[in-house]
Design a protein around this motif. Structure first.
Motif, PDB file in Angstrom:
ATOM      1  N   GLN A 167       0.817  -1.121  -0.017  1.00 48.62           N
ATOM      2  CA  GLN A 167      -0.052  -0.018   0.141  1.00 48.62           C
ATOM      3  C   GLN A 167       0.800   1.422   0.027  1.00 48.62           C
ATOM      4  OE1 GLN A 167      -2.821  -0.548   3.404  1.00 48.62           O
ATOM      5  NE2 GLN A 167      -4.362  -1.384   2.225  1.00 48.62           N
ATOM      6  N   GLU A 168       2.107   1.371   0.658  1.00 47.62           N
ATOM      7  CA  GLU A 168       2.997   2.254   0.582  1.00 47.62           C
ATOM      8  C   GLU A 168       3.282   2.685  -0.865  1.00 47.62           C
ATOM      9  OE1 GLU A 168       6.432   1.750   2.662  1.00 47.62           O
ATOM     10  OE2 GLU A 168       5.413   1.404   4.761  1.00 47.62           O
ATOM     11  N   TYR A 169       3.427   1.904  -1.978  1.00 52.38           N
ATOM     12  CA  TYR A 169       3.683   1.998  -3.160  1.00 52.38           C
ATOM     13  C   TYR A 169       2.629   2.695  -3.574  1.00 52.38           C
ATOM     14  CZ  TYR A 169       7.680  -1.093  -2.466  1.00 52.38           C
ATOM     15  OH  TYR A 169       8.916  -1.558  -1.986  1.00 52.38           O
ATOM     16  N   THR A 170       1.280   2.412  -3.682  1.00 52.82           N
ATOM     17  CA  THR A 170       0.118   2.973  -4.242  1.00 52.82           C
ATOM     18  C   THR A 170      -0.076   4.487  -3.637  1.00 52.82           C
ATOM     19  OG1 THR A 170      -1.149   1.905  -2.615  1.00 52.82           O
ATOM     20  CG2 THR A 170      -1.055   0.938  -4.771  1.00 52.82           C
ATOM     21  N   GLU A 171       0.263   4.664  -2.093  1.00 56.88           N
ATOM     22  CA  GLU A 171       0.242   5.852  -1.661  1.00 56.88           C
ATOM     23  C   GLU A 171       1.320   7.023  -2.273  1.00 56.88           C
ATOM     24  OE1 GLU A 171       0.896   5.139   2.324  1.00 56.88           O
ATOM     25  OE2 GLU A 171      -0.963   4.399   2.704  1.00 56.88           O
ATOM     26  N   VAL A 172       2.403   6.043  -2.604  1.00 54.92           N
ATOM     27  CA  VAL A 172       3.530   7.068  -3.451  1.00 54.92           C
ATOM     28  C   VAL A 172       2.932   7.566  -4.733  1.00 54.92           C
ATOM     29  CG1 VAL A 172       5.596   7.271  -4.803  1.00 54.92           C
ATOM     30  CG2 VAL A 172       5.450   6.180  -2.066  1.00 54.92           C
ATOM     31  N   ILE A 173       2.133   6.709  -5.472  1.00 52.17           N
ATOM     32  CA  ILE A 173       1.606   7.146  -6.799  1.00 52.17           C
ATOM     33  C   ILE A 173       0.606   7.993  -6.747  1.00 52.17           C
ATOM     34  CG2 ILE A 173       0.264   6.147  -8.779  1.00 52.17           C
ATOM     35  CD1 ILE A 173       1.539   3.361  -8.280  1.00 52.17           C
ATOM     36  N   MET A 174      -0.431   7.973  -5.857  1.00 54.66           N
ATOM     37  CA  MET A 174      -1.368   8.882  -5.481  1.00 54.66           C
ATOM     38  C   MET A 174      -0.734  10.286  -5.236  1.00 54.66           C
ATOM     39  SD  MET A 174      -4.537   6.509  -3.920  1.00 54.66           S
ATOM     40  CE  MET A 174      -3.646   6.024  -2.383  1.00 54.66           C
ATOM     41  N   ARG A 175      -0.019  10.230  -4.146  1.00 51.34           N
ATOM     42  CA  ARG A 175       0.799  11.584  -3.836  1.00 51.34           C
ATOM     43  C   ARG A 175       1.527  12.193  -4.973  1.00 51.34           C
ATOM     44  NH1 ARG A 175       2.591   9.571   0.596  1.00 51.34           N
ATOM     45  NH2 ARG A 175       4.878   9.175  -0.275  1.00 51.34           N
ATOM     46  N   GLU A 176       2.163  11.443  -5.733  1.00 51.93           N
ATOM     47  CA  GLU A 176       2.932  12.093  -6.911  1.00 51.93           C
ATOM     48  C   GLU A 176       1.897  12.601  -7.798  1.00 51.93           C
ATOM     49  OE1 GLU A 176       6.392  12.789  -7.048  1.00 51.93           O
ATOM     50  OE2 GLU A 176       5.602  12.834  -5.022  1.00 51.93           O
TER      51      GLU A 176
END
Length: 360
Positions: A167-176
């Motif tokens: 989920q940390e990876y998807t959070e990075v995608i959404m944040r960027e």
């Protein structure tokens, strides 16, 4: 000046600077264009000898005396005059006025050569700004559509993943994706219509001055205000003006950080019968933000208002492009002059004086 000497009201709208002198070379009349060119008002100049309003000139008054005595006209091309603390290049025509009842005198017509170059430069800036906005809006549309799909897919994937590490990876995608969307919005500029009302121009300027001072409390940069209290109220959106001015003042503060004698002057003046681009306005507010920093590199000066152009390390190059867009929404323009030790950004804002102008 008596009405029967010269039809002054007919000359007020002339773009050429006009001076009328008596036989002793004292000022009888100057029109608004001459006021702007010479940096002196009609009230200040009236009855003064021409040497007093051209203090740096030694030979030109002598030429005027010769024309007065001989009764012959004369012309000068690309003559440099020193007026209002600056050198200005003019084409000049001097014509004797002979009137048995009113007395002899001289009519001086001055065409500001630099002004024509300035108008051409301003029209280029306006065209450049419009082209940039059109390009950016098209680019924003092409970026935001796939960006929205990318974020939506990341959000759905995030809800399906049970592993917090993934989920940390998807959070990075959404944040960027959110960061890129915000960047695109900044490039395009505000989407809301300006909320204009009558206001004192110095209120947003003082707000900017206080805000920058609070942001940079440890800065040694001195901020000096030089306001003309006679400027009429302006029909404008104060928030948009604050943002436009803030970008310029912040840039000046940042580029001079650490400079021992750093100084910013915020100056306001009113101009009469003045052109913004090719459009002539009866009254224009001029706001100068002047600093004594290192200046803008020559290789950046022609493209400074284009997005993504910055002379500062780490800068996005969006601040000046956005400021130009915000001032353009008020019918105005930002221009600048720069050399080492002095950079001046000038905002020109038409002052609307009638309800018809405001409603249009």
């Amino acid at each position: 000046m008596p009405d029967n000497v010269i039809p002054a009201r007919l000359l007020e709208h002339q773009s050429m600077a006009l001076l009328v002198l008596d036989a002793r070379l004292r000022v009888l009349y100057i029109n608004p264009s001459a006021e702007n060119l010479l940096g002196v008002s009609l009230r200040q100049a009236l009855s003064l000898p021409v040497r007093a309003i051209l203090p740096g000139e030694s030979t030109f008054p002598d030429v005027l005396s010769q024309s007065m005595e001989s009764g012959h006209p004369c012309t000068f091309r690309e003559m440099t005059l020193h007026a209002a603390g600056r050198d200005v290049m003019v084409d000049c025509a001097v014509s004797p006025l002979i009137d048995p009842e009113l007395g002899d005198g001289l009519l001086i017509e001055m065409m500001d050569v630099d002004r024509h170059m300035r108008i051409a430069r301003e029209e280029h800036l306006l065209a450049q700004q419009q082209a940039s906005r059109t390009l950016l809006r098209g680019l924003a549309h092409e970026i935001k559509n796939p960006l929205g799909g990318l974020r939506g897919a990341a959000q759905l994937l995030h809800s399906e993943l049970a592993d917090e590490g993934l989920q940390e990876y998807t959070e990075v995608i959404m944040r960027e994706a959110d960061r890129l969307r915000a960047l695109v919005d900044r490039m395009v500029g505000p989407h809301v219509l300006p909320k204009k009302h009558m206001l004192n121009l110095h209120e947003p300027l003082e707000h900017v001055r206080r805000l920058v001072r609070l942001e940079m409390q440890d800065s040694s940069v001195q901020i000096v205000s030089d306001y003309d209290p006679s400027i009429p109220d302006l029909y404008a959106d104060p928030d948009l003006l604050i943002q436009a001015m803030l970008n310029i003042v912040r840039n000046a503060m940042q580029v001079m950080e650490g400079q021992g004698d750093a100084r910013i002057v915020i100056r306001t003046r009113v101009l009469r019968q003045f052109n913004v681009g090719s459009t002539r306005h009866r009254l224009v507010a001029r706001i100068d933000i002047e600093d004594n920093g290192p200046g803008i590199p020559p290789q950046l000066q022609d493209t400074l208002f284009l997005p993504m152009v910055s002379g500062r390390e780490g800068g996005t190059g969006l601040g000046l492009a956005i400021s130009q867009s915000l001032i353009a929404q008020h019918g105005g323009l930002i221009e600048f002059t720069s050399h080492p030790g002095q950079t001046t950004f000038t905002m020109l804002l038409p002052l609307l004086t009638t309800s018809t102008e405001i409603s249009s």
